[in-house]
Design a protein around this motif. Structure first.
Motif, PDB file in Angstrom:
ATOM      1  N   LEU A   4      32.202  30.117  17.459  1.00 22.96           N
ATOM      2  CA  LEU A   4      32.969  28.882  17.469  1.00 22.96           C
ATOM      3  C   LEU A   4      32.130  27.705  16.963  1.00 22.96           C
ATOM      4  N   VAL A   5      30.884  27.645  17.435  1.00 29.00           N
ATOM      5  CA  VAL A   5      29.982  26.581  16.987  1.00 29.00           C
ATOM      6  C   VAL A   5      29.727  26.702  15.477  1.00 29.00           C
ATOM      7  N   ALA A   6      29.515  27.934  15.010  1.00 32.71           N
ATOM      8  CA  ALA A   6      29.268  28.147  13.585  1.00 32.71           C
ATOM      9  C   ALA A   6      30.477  27.723  12.755  1.00 32.71           C
ATOM     10  N   CYS A   7      31.683  28.058  13.212  1.00 32.43           N
ATOM     11  CA  CYS A   7      32.901  27.651  12.509  1.00 32.43           C
ATOM     12  C   CYS A   7      32.984  26.130  12.406  1.00 32.43           C
ATOM     13  N   GLU A   8      32.729  25.471  13.522  1.00 30.14           N
ATOM     14  CA  GLU A   8      32.803  24.012  13.527  1.00 30.14           C
ATOM     15  C   GLU A   8      31.740  23.404  12.610  1.00 30.14           C
ATOM     16  N   ASP A   9      30.554  23.997  12.601  1.00 31.51           N
ATOM     17  CA  ASP A   9      29.489  23.485  11.734  1.00 31.51           C
ATOM     18  C   ASP A   9      29.869  23.617  10.260  1.00 31.51           C
ATOM     19  N   VAL A  10      30.398  24.770   9.893  1.00 27.57           N
ATOM     20  CA  VAL A  10      30.763  25.004   8.499  1.00 27.57           C
ATOM     21  C   VAL A  10      31.874  24.057   8.065  1.00 27.57           C
ATOM     22  N   ASN A  47      20.176  26.766   8.822  1.00 31.67           N
ATOM     23  CA  ASN A  47      20.878  27.627   9.778  1.00 31.67           C
ATOM     24  C   ASN A  47      21.936  28.541   9.168  1.00 31.67           C
ATOM     25  N   TYR A  48      22.532  28.139   8.054  1.00 27.98           N
ATOM     26  CA  TYR A  48      23.622  28.929   7.458  1.00 27.98           C
ATOM     27  C   TYR A  48      23.462  28.948   5.935  1.00 27.98           C
ATOM     28  N   PHE A 450      41.681  26.602   9.555  1.00 28.36           N
ATOM     29  CA  PHE A 450      40.485  27.063  10.252  1.00 28.36           C
ATOM     30  C   PHE A 450      40.049  26.072  11.326  1.00 28.36           C
ATOM     31  N   ALA A 451      40.414  24.806  11.163  1.00 28.33           N
ATOM     32  CA  ALA A 451      40.008  23.778  12.121  1.00 28.33           C
ATOM     33  C   ALA A 451      40.822  23.818  13.405  1.00 28.33           C
ATOM     34  N   VAL A 455      41.037  30.924  14.407  1.00 30.94           N
ATOM     35  CA  VAL A 455      40.389  31.956  13.609  1.00 30.94           C
ATOM     36  C   VAL A 455      38.892  31.869  13.853  1.00 30.94           C
ATOM     37  N   GLY A 456      38.191  32.960  13.594  1.00 35.02           N
ATOM     38  CA  GLY A 456      36.767  33.013  13.901  1.00 35.02           C
ATOM     39  C   GLY A 456      35.888  32.941  12.673  1.00 35.02           C
TER      40      GLY A 456
END
Length: 476
Positions: A4-10, A47-48, A450-451, A455-456
């Motif tokens: 979830l954190v990664a999705c929000e970061d992207v 990080n990504y 996605f926001a 979705v993951g």
């Protein structure tokens, strides 16, 4: 939780890369924008990195595309070979789309940081060799091309440049009595022959015209065939002021958002006088942008921001309002039944100008009352009349009145919020995406899903992989 954190970061980074250009906005200084954006780039790179590189395949702006390419090249020492090759394909594909002056300036910046490895030289060599007219580039961007050629030790390109003449032109142009490359010879002759300067690029010819003391009116009339569409657009009003009517911008093929920016730069009297021409051009551009989706979005209501904050800044003059105007025309083309609601209450979109507060909550209530299938809000997210009403309206609507999401609601924001490292959101229950050009609206509405948090990270990776494959041609 990690996904979830990664999705929000992207998503946060993509929004920033679409909207922010490091320039001043209405609510933030340029320094705030650059500092905030630099942190996001460093954070994503560390990080990504794979997802960071994949952003090159999205509709991000040129400023951030250059920053990504530069960072990928500078910080590549510990990246596996296969990963570097994948990044190289993305970099090459993106460089082909960027304006040449941006690419050349980035290559010169690499020299300043001391990056001159084999991979970088190969990328520079490939890009220079792919240019359709190297002689034109060498004349128009002579200073920066000179630095890049020296830095990368480039071999002489083809494309109409006689072997051995590029180096002579860049480093010792007055050592030759004549050049066999036509563009170089024209540049040489323009130093003493006025007629020759009209065969040069406009920006180069302008300097020679000043040197020879040619009247501005005469120069604009004769150089007009050499101008690009954007140069004609910028100089149309200037030409009128000098009574040089030969310079006239062709609005028929102008991109939608750029055309909207031009329309808003005109005085209200000029807009009234040219109403049919400007309205017809905007609607034609919107239909081109809609393409096969025209008329297929059903009942659409739009809440469009024309409040005082859409003034933008000295660097991005009326940019938020131009995006809203362009989105208005595109949504009209996409919808089978369309209702626009401007915050000011005005109905004549051709005579818009930034004015008044931002009663987003009231306009969203009016919009929902029309019974749309899709509601699109185009605003910088500063809800101040009264503050917080829009968030509360959307919360109640989503949790109590429409929990099954029969109405698709999307917020598109053209302004980066440096304090939050993201675009400003209206409510947690409504997806928000950054937008720079209205032409990207259909894609951004898809990306905004996605926001919503439904979705993951795997879904985002799959989406980005698909876009990368299409972008680099590996998915054909």
């Amino acid at each position: 939780m990690g996904d979830l954190v990664a999705c929000e970061d992207v998503l946060m980074f993509v929004n920033a890369a679409i909207t922010s250009t490091g320039q001043r906005e209405f609510h933030h200084y340029a320094g705030d924008q650059r500092l905030s954006l630099a942190f996001l780039h460093e954070y994503m790179l560390a990080n990504y990195r794979e997802l960071y590189a994949a952003a090159l395949a999205l509709n991000i702006n040129d400023h951030n595309a250059v920053l990504i390419v530069r960072n990928l090249l500078v910080y590549a020492s510990e990246v596996p070979l296969e990963r570097r090759r994948a990044e190289g394909r993305l970099i090459a594909a993106r460089l082909r789309l960027l304006p040449p002056q941006r690419v050349l300036r980035m290559f010169r910046d690499l020299r300043q940081v001391g990056l001159n490895n084999r991979r970088t030289r190969a990328i520079i060599q490939e890009w220079m060799a792919s240019r359709p007219d190297p002689a034109f580039d060498a004349v128009k961007y002579r200073g920066v091309v000179k630095d890049v050629v020296r830095h990368a030790h480039l071999s002489p390109p083809g494309g109409g440049v006689t072997r051995g003449e590029l180096g002579a032109f860049l480093f010792a142009p007055h050592s030759r009595r004549a050049f066999r490359t036509p563009m170089f010879e024209t540049w040489r002759r323009a130093h003493y022959e006025q007629a020759a300067l009209y065969d040069l690029p406009y920006t180069v010819a302008e300097g020679f015209a000043a040197k020879h003391g040619i009247p501005r009116k005469v120069f604009l009339e004769r150089i007009e065939p050499r101008m690009t569409r954007l140069e004609r657009l910028r100089l149309q009003e200037s030409a009128r002021g000098h009574k040089a009517g030969a310079v006239a911008a062709d609005l028929s093929g102008m991109p939608l958002t750029r055309l909207a920016t031009y329309v808003l730069s005109l005085s209200l009297d000029d807009r009234v006088e040219r109403r049919d021409e400007l309205t017809g051009a905007l609607r034609a551009a919107a239909l081109r942008a809609a393409g096969s989706l025209a008329g297929r979005w059903g009942r659409v209501t739009a809440v469009l921001d024309d409040s005082f904050s859409t003034t933008g800044s000295g660097q991005k003059r009326r940019r938020p309002l131009a995006v809203a105007l362009a989105c208005h025309h595109l949504l009209r083309a996409l919808a089978s039944d369309y209702t626009p609601l401007w915050l000011s209450g005005r109905a004549d979109e051709l005579l818009l100008y930034p004015f008044g507060p931002s009663p987003l909550g009231e306009r969203i209530l009016d919009a929902l009352d029309t019974g749309p299938e899709r509601l699109v809000v185009v605003s910088d997210g500063w809800d101040n009349a009264p503050p917080g009403l829009a968030a509360e309206v959307l919360r109640v609507w989503r949790t109590r009145l429409d929990p099954h999401r029969r109405v698709a609601i999307t917020h598109l924001n053209p302004v980066y919020d440096a304090d939050d490292f993201d675009v400003r959101r209206l409510a947690p229950t409504v997806p928000t995406a950054g937008i720079r050009d209205a032409e990207d609206l259909p894609t951004l509405v898809e990306l905004a899903r996605f926001a919503e948090g439904r979705v993951g990270l795997d879904d985002i990776r799959a989406y980005l992989d698909e876009r990368v494959a299409l972008f680099t041609g590996s998915g054909r």
